[in-house]
Design a protein around this motif. Sequence first.
Motif: not given
Length: 260
Positions: A110, A150-151, A246-248, A250-251
Motif C-alpha cells: 500500500e 478509489p483509483s 494497488c490503490t486499496r 490498508s487498515e
Amino acid sequence: MHTTTKIHSADFELSACGRPASLEHIFPGFNRLDRIGFVVRQPGGGIGASALLMAAMAKFYDFYREQLGNKPGRLRIYPEFYIFHVGDRYMDHYWMDIWPSHKEVDVADEAEQILEAINDRGITRLLVPDAAPVNTVALYERAAAETLDPSSATFLAETVSSAETRILSALAYSATGRTKNADIQIGSCPEAENCVLASINSSHKLTDSEREQLRTSRQFLYTDGRVTETYRRIPLSDALGMLTPCTRLSETTLNYMLNM
C-alpha cells in the motif's frame, strides 16, 4: 564487507544521455551519508538495479577505503542501502552487501505504508520499478477521505512532505535490467556480477526455477563484454505514483483517517 577489496568505482562504466558520466551525474552531491532505497515487487526483481547498487556501494567504500578492515582498530561498516520488499520477501541480498539483515524491509502493499517505511529509513535516493504511475492524493483532513478517488494512491500529507524535503533523486529501473526511455546506462564488472549470482544462488526465498530463470536472464544483458543495465531519471512525484499499482487502503491507513 564482501565487496571492499574486490570492487572499485573505476570498475564500472556509467553514461548519462549517451555521454560518459560518474555517479555524481546520476546522484548529484552523492556523499557517505546518502541512503539509497530500492523498492522491489517481484522475485529477484532487485537485481535489475544491481549495477547501480554495486557502483554506489563501491563509491561509498571509496570514502572509507583506507580505514576498512575486520581487525581491532579498523572500521567495519556497511552503507545505509535498503531493499523494500513490497507484499512479500523476494530475495536475500546479503552477498551484495545489504547488511545487517534489517536493511531488507518487508512492507505492506500500500502506497502510504511503503512511503512511511522509506521515510523511516531516511532514504535520500529512491529507485522504483518502472510502471505507469497511478494518480496520487495527499490527504490533509479527515473530511477529504469521504470523497477519495478509489483509483488514486492515498498518502497522508505529512508523509509526502517528509519525502519531498529529503529525497534528492529518483530513478525508475526494470527487473529485466533494461528500462524504457532510459537516459542512464551502467556497465557492471565481473566481480559485481559474481555477487549478484551469489545472491541468486544462496537466496532461500527463490525457487529452483526462479533461480534458473534469473541466471539465464542475466546473460541477455551483456554489451561489449559487460552486463549493462539502464535506468530513467524521474520526478519524485512520478516515483510516488510508481510505488505500487494497488490503490486499496490498508487498515492501518484507514485508522489514521479515523483519527485525523
